[in-house]
Design a protein around this motif. Sequence first.
Motif, PDB file in Angstrom:
ATOM      1  N   THR A  64      91.041  26.469 115.845  1.00  0.00           N
ATOM      2  CA  THR A  64      91.708  27.444 116.725  1.00  0.00           C
ATOM      3  C   THR A  64      91.152  28.846 116.519  1.00  0.00           C
ATOM      4  O   THR A  64      90.845  29.550 117.491  1.00  0.00           O
ATOM      5  CB  THR A  64      93.231  27.425 116.474  1.00  0.00           C
ATOM      6  OG1 THR A  64      93.708  26.103 116.718  1.00  0.00           O
ATOM      7  CG2 THR A  64      93.941  28.408 117.363  1.00  0.00           C
ATOM      8  N   SER A  65      91.014  29.266 115.273  1.00  0.00           N
ATOM      9  CA  SER A  65      90.480  30.607 115.017  1.00  0.00           C
ATOM     10  C   SER A  65      88.999  30.693 115.373  1.00  0.00           C
ATOM     11  O   SER A  65      88.518  31.728 115.823  1.00  0.00           O
ATOM     12  CB  SER A  65      90.737  31.037 113.574  1.00  0.00           C
ATOM     13  OG  SER A  65      90.141  30.152 112.666  1.00  0.00           O
ATOM     14  N   PHE A  66      88.265  29.586 115.202  1.00  0.00           N
ATOM     15  CA  PHE A  66      86.859  29.563 115.621  1.00  0.00           C
ATOM     16  C   PHE A  66      86.750  29.784 117.128  1.00  0.00           C
ATOM     17  O   PHE A  66      85.975  30.600 117.602  1.00  0.00           O
ATOM     18  CB  PHE A  66      86.206  28.239 115.234  1.00  0.00           C
ATOM     19  CG  PHE A  66      84.817  28.096 115.768  1.00  0.00           C
ATOM     20  CD1 PHE A  66      83.754  28.707 115.118  1.00  0.00           C
ATOM     21  CD2 PHE A  66      84.561  27.383 116.923  1.00  0.00           C
ATOM     22  CE1 PHE A  66      82.455  28.606 115.616  1.00  0.00           C
ATOM     23  CE2 PHE A  66      83.280  27.271 117.434  1.00  0.00           C
ATOM     24  CZ  PHE A  66      82.230  27.877 116.778  1.00  0.00           C
ATOM     25  N   ARG A  67      87.551  29.043 117.895  1.00  0.00           N
ATOM     26  CA  ARG A  67      87.528  29.168 119.350  1.00  0.00           C
ATOM     27  C   ARG A  67      87.913  30.575 119.793  1.00  0.00           C
ATOM     28  O   ARG A  67      87.292  31.151 120.692  1.00  0.00           O
ATOM     29  CB  ARG A  67      88.472  28.139 119.978  1.00  0.00           C
ATOM     30  CG  ARG A  67      88.460  28.156 121.485  1.00  0.00           C
ATOM     31  CD  ARG A  67      89.369  27.077 122.079  1.00  0.00           C
ATOM     32  NE  ARG A  67      90.697  27.040 121.502  1.00  0.00           N
ATOM     33  CZ  ARG A  67      91.700  27.863 121.842  1.00  0.00           C
ATOM     34  NH1 ARG A  67      91.510  28.799 122.757  1.00  0.00           N
ATOM     35  NH2 ARG A  67      92.878  27.746 121.281  1.00  0.00           N
ATOM     36  N   ALA A  68      88.921  31.156 119.146  1.00  0.00           N
ATOM     37  CA  ALA A  68      89.340  32.522 119.498  1.00  0.00           C
ATOM     38  C   ALA A  68      88.215  33.521 119.221  1.00  0.00           C
ATOM     39  O   ALA A  68      87.952  34.409 120.040  1.00  0.00           O
ATOM     40  CB  ALA A  68      90.598  32.893 118.719  1.00  0.00           C
ATOM     41  N   SER A  69      87.548  33.388 118.090  1.00  0.00           N
ATOM     42  CA  SER A  69      86.436  34.290 117.753  1.00  0.00           C
ATOM     43  C   SER A  69      85.278  34.122 118.725  1.00  0.00           C
ATOM     44  O   SER A  69      84.687  35.104 119.181  1.00  0.00           O
ATOM     45  CB  SER A  69      85.948  34.024 116.325  1.00  0.00           C
ATOM     46  OG  SER A  69      86.944  34.338 115.397  1.00  0.00           O
ATOM     47  N   LEU A  70      84.954  32.888 119.042  1.00  0.00           N
ATOM     48  CA  LEU A  70      83.872  32.619 119.989  1.00  0.00           C
ATOM     49  C   LEU A  70      84.195  33.204 121.356  1.00  0.00           C
ATOM     50  O   LEU A  70      83.373  33.907 121.959  1.00  0.00           O
ATOM     51  CB  LEU A  70      83.631  31.115 120.098  1.00  0.00           C
ATOM     52  CG  LEU A  70      82.581  30.666 121.108  1.00  0.00           C
ATOM     53  CD1 LEU A  70      81.215  31.221 120.751  1.00  0.00           C
ATOM     54  CD2 LEU A  70      82.552  29.153 121.195  1.00  0.00           C
ATOM     55  N   ASN A  71      85.398  32.945 121.849  1.00  0.00           N
ATOM     56  CA  ASN A  71      85.797  33.472 123.158  1.00  0.00           C
ATOM     57  C   ASN A  71      85.773  34.996 123.183  1.00  0.00           C
ATOM     58  O   ASN A  71      85.305  35.600 124.147  1.00  0.00           O
ATOM     59  CB  ASN A  71      87.196  32.971 123.537  1.00  0.00           C
ATOM     60  CG  ASN A  71      87.207  31.518 123.933  1.00  0.00           C
ATOM     61  OD1 ASN A  71      86.177  30.929 124.239  1.00  0.00           O
ATOM     62  ND2 ASN A  71      88.380  30.912 123.897  1.00  0.00           N
ATOM     63  N   SER A  72      86.269  35.624 122.129  1.00  0.00           N
ATOM     64  CA  SER A  72      86.284  37.093 122.076  1.00  0.00           C
ATOM     65  C   SER A  72      84.873  37.655 122.120  1.00  0.00           C
ATOM     66  O   SER A  72      84.584  38.554 122.909  1.00  0.00           O
ATOM     67  CB  SER A  72      86.993  37.572 120.810  1.00  0.00           C
ATOM     68  OG  SER A  72      88.349  37.243 120.849  1.00  0.00           O
ATOM     69  N   SER A  73      83.993  37.143 121.267  1.00  0.00           N
ATOM     70  CA  SER A  73      82.634  37.694 121.226  1.00  0.00           C
ATOM     71  C   SER A  73      81.915  37.496 122.554  1.00  0.00           C
ATOM     72  O   SER A  73      81.235  38.409 123.042  1.00  0.00           O
ATOM     73  CB  SER A  73      81.836  37.085 120.069  1.00  0.00           C
ATOM     74  OG  SER A  73      81.724  35.694 120.209  1.00  0.00           O
ATOM     75  N   LEU A  74      82.071  36.332 123.169  1.00  0.00           N
ATOM     76  CA  LEU A  74      81.408  36.098 124.456  1.00  0.00           C
ATOM     77  C   LEU A  74      81.991  36.966 125.560  1.00  0.00           C
ATOM     78  O   LEU A  74      81.257  37.480 126.407  1.00  0.00           O
ATOM     79  CB  LEU A  74      81.485  34.618 124.828  1.00  0.00           C
ATOM     80  CG  LEU A  74      80.674  33.681 123.929  1.00  0.00           C
ATOM     81  CD1 LEU A  74      80.882  32.230 124.358  1.00  0.00           C
ATOM     82  CD2 LEU A  74      79.206  34.049 123.905  1.00  0.00           C
ATOM     83  N   LYS A  75      83.301  37.165 125.562  1.00  0.00           N
ATOM     84  CA  LYS A  75      83.916  38.039 126.572  1.00  0.00           C
ATOM     85  C   LYS A  75      83.428  39.476 126.426  1.00  0.00           C
ATOM     86  O   LYS A  75      83.173  40.148 127.428  1.00  0.00           O
ATOM     87  CB  LYS A  75      85.439  37.976 126.472  1.00  0.00           C
ATOM     88  CG  LYS A  75      86.007  36.716 127.055  1.00  0.00           C
ATOM     89  CD  LYS A  75      87.513  36.677 126.930  1.00  0.00           C
ATOM     90  CE  LYS A  75      88.053  35.361 127.450  1.00  0.00           C
ATOM     91  NZ  LYS A  75      89.506  35.257 127.323  1.00  0.00           N
ATOM     92  N   TRP A  76      83.294  39.959 125.181  1.00  0.00           N
ATOM     93  CA  TRP A  76      82.794  41.322 124.974  1.00  0.00           C
ATOM     94  C   TRP A  76      81.363  41.452 125.479  1.00  0.00           C
ATOM     95  O   TRP A  76      80.991  42.455 126.085  1.00  0.00           O
ATOM     96  CB  TRP A  76      82.864  41.706 123.501  1.00  0.00           C
ATOM     97  CG  TRP A  76      84.250  41.814 122.946  1.00  0.00           C
ATOM     98  CD1 TRP A  76      85.371  42.270 123.583  1.00  0.00           C
ATOM     99  CD2 TRP A  76      84.671  41.449 121.633  1.00  0.00           C
ATOM    100  NE1 TRP A  76      86.448  42.215 122.741  1.00  0.00           N
ATOM    101  CE2 TRP A  76      86.058  41.723 121.541  1.00  0.00           C
ATOM    102  CE3 TRP A  76      84.015  40.923 120.527  1.00  0.00           C
ATOM    103  CZ2 TRP A  76      86.791  41.485 120.385  1.00  0.00           C
ATOM    104  CZ3 TRP A  76      84.744  40.690 119.373  1.00  0.00           C
ATOM    105  CH2 TRP A  76      86.112  40.968 119.313  1.00  0.00           C
TER     106      TRP A  76
END
Length: 90
Positions: A64-76
């Motif tokens: 879950t935290s991996f997915r959140a980090s991945l999504n955040s970095s890609l969105k930025w």
Amino acid sequence: MNATAPLKYVESEILIEFDNPTQAELIFTSVQPEISSSPSQRSSMTMDLQGNNIHINIKATDATSFRASLNSSLKWIILSLDVLNLKNKK
């Protein structure tokens, strides 16, 4: 192999290639403060610039935290690229 063994960690290295080094540097400069100021006890991210490539390394203690980090970095990155493209259209 034990199918019920708990997940120890999730780690991934992502390489994003841009059109040129200038574009990569502008995106890197825009996103780096977000990556370095994302406090989490469950995940960590680093980002490096090499020519026209940005390398992102994500380590997380759970999916879950991996997915959140991945999504955040890609969105930025996508947001920064969109803003850069709007600026270049003027």
